[in-house]
Enzyme design. Structure first.
Site, PDB file in Angstrom:
ATOM      1  N   ASP A 160     -31.913  15.186  -3.736  1.00  0.00           N
ATOM      2  CA  ASP A 160     -32.801  16.356  -3.774  1.00  0.00           C
ATOM      3  C   ASP A 160     -33.874  16.086  -4.829  1.00  0.00           C
ATOM      4  O   ASP A 160     -33.951  16.749  -5.858  1.00  0.00           O
ATOM      5  CB  ASP A 160     -31.982  17.604  -4.112  1.00  0.00           C
TER       6      ASP A 160
ATOM      7  N   GLN B 145     -40.408  17.616 -18.116  1.00  0.00           N
ATOM      8  CA  GLN B 145     -41.365  18.164 -17.161  1.00  0.00           C
ATOM      9  C   GLN B 145     -41.833  19.560 -17.569  1.00  0.00           C
ATOM     10  O   GLN B 145     -41.261  20.199 -18.438  1.00  0.00           O
ATOM     11  CB  GLN B 145     -40.740  18.205 -15.761  1.00  0.00           C
TER      12      GLN B 145
END
Length: 286
Positions: free
Chosen positions: A158, A33
């Site tokens: 999360d 990412q």
């Protein structure tokens, strides 16, 4: 990215938010990412992945307190906790405040996120990476929950939004794996976006989770950083009583845990499960 410029979030096409960039602390594309951490005068240090804000120093406590203390205090005697994602360490920080928890396992797909956040978001993790109960596993979350021999009392996903690396954490394969390694009476919770703007995401999660858990619902919290304001969290368990515990029970557990929070309290705990009518209607219609 140059300093003293505007950073625009790219989550939505037709609208969004921007932050003034006072100082870029880190910006690099990892194997998984595009990660940036920068400073903003109003919100402190801001971390974004793939053009989407993940956390800020100013309001991260709301998100992390609600993602940890709601399931842990509802469970009442959780010993083993699994965090999927959470590389910034703030979820871990909140879980470590529960002294009765014996083991905390965190599965993060990107080791780079953990190292970046240890250096650039020290207030988030607050030394929690050094807690002796903590184990870090670098792995894909779906793979871990479907392969591990460990079992857990509470699982906290999360996750990022369901795009890029985070997409797999909204699949049936992930939810089935979580059910597989959750102890009887255990609780699964997950970030589920801002429901007013991402309602399809919540409905999809509800539909999939309902195949594996008998009690599936949502709770909410107001988090300014997330555009649209009201963040929705998925809740799944096979013990429907845990969502309806009396305020006296939650208050007693809160007091026994010795917690002092900035957002969470027992009254907020109960109120968080009150959902807007548009969500009730959408759930009834599917």
């Amino acid at each position: 990215m140059a300093e003293n410029t505007m950073w625009h979030e790219t989550l939505h096409d037709q609208f969004g938010q921007y932050f003034a960039v006072d100082n870029v602390l880190y910006h690099e594309k990892t194997d998984h990412q595009d990660l940036i951490i920068f400073e903003n005068a109003a919100f402190g240090r801001v971390m974004a992945l793939d053009g989407v804000v993940q956390t800020t120093e100013r309001d991260e406590f709301i998100y992390h307190e609600m993602m940890t203390h709601v399931p842990l205090l509802a469970h009442g005697h959780a010993k083993h906790v699994l965090i999927i994602g959470g590389g910034d360490g703030a979820m871990l920080r909140e879980v470590t405040r529960h002294k009765n928890v014996e083991t905390i396992t965190m599965v993060e797909i990107d080791a780079g996120v953990v190292s970046f956040c240890r250096q650039y978001l020290p207030n988030h993790n607050a030394g929690s990476y050094d807690d002796p109960r903590f184990t870090l596993v670098i792995d894909d979350g779906v793979n871990f929950v479907n392969q591990t021999h460990q079992t857990f009392d509470v699982i906290i996903s999360d996750c990022t939004d369901p795009i890029g690396p985070g997409e797999s954490l909204f699949t049936s394969a992930f939810y089935e794996g979580c059910k597989r390694c959750l102890n009887p009476g255990g609780i699964f919770v997950a970030q589920n976006g801002v429901c007013f703007l991402q309602q399809d995401e919540a409905l999809d999660s509800h539909r999939k989770l309902s195949h594996y858990f008998s009690d599936v619902g949502f709770y909410q919290a107001a988090i300014p950083t997330y555009y649209g304001g009201i963040m929705t969290f998925a809740w799944a368990t096979d013990n429907d009583a845990l969502r309806h515990l009396s305020s006296e029970i939650i208050q007693a557990r809160f007091h026994a845990a010795g917690l002092k929070c900035r957002y969470y309290n027992p009254a907020i705990h109960a109120a968080a499960f009150a959902l807007p009518q548009y969500l009730h209607d959408a759930l009834s219609a599917q």
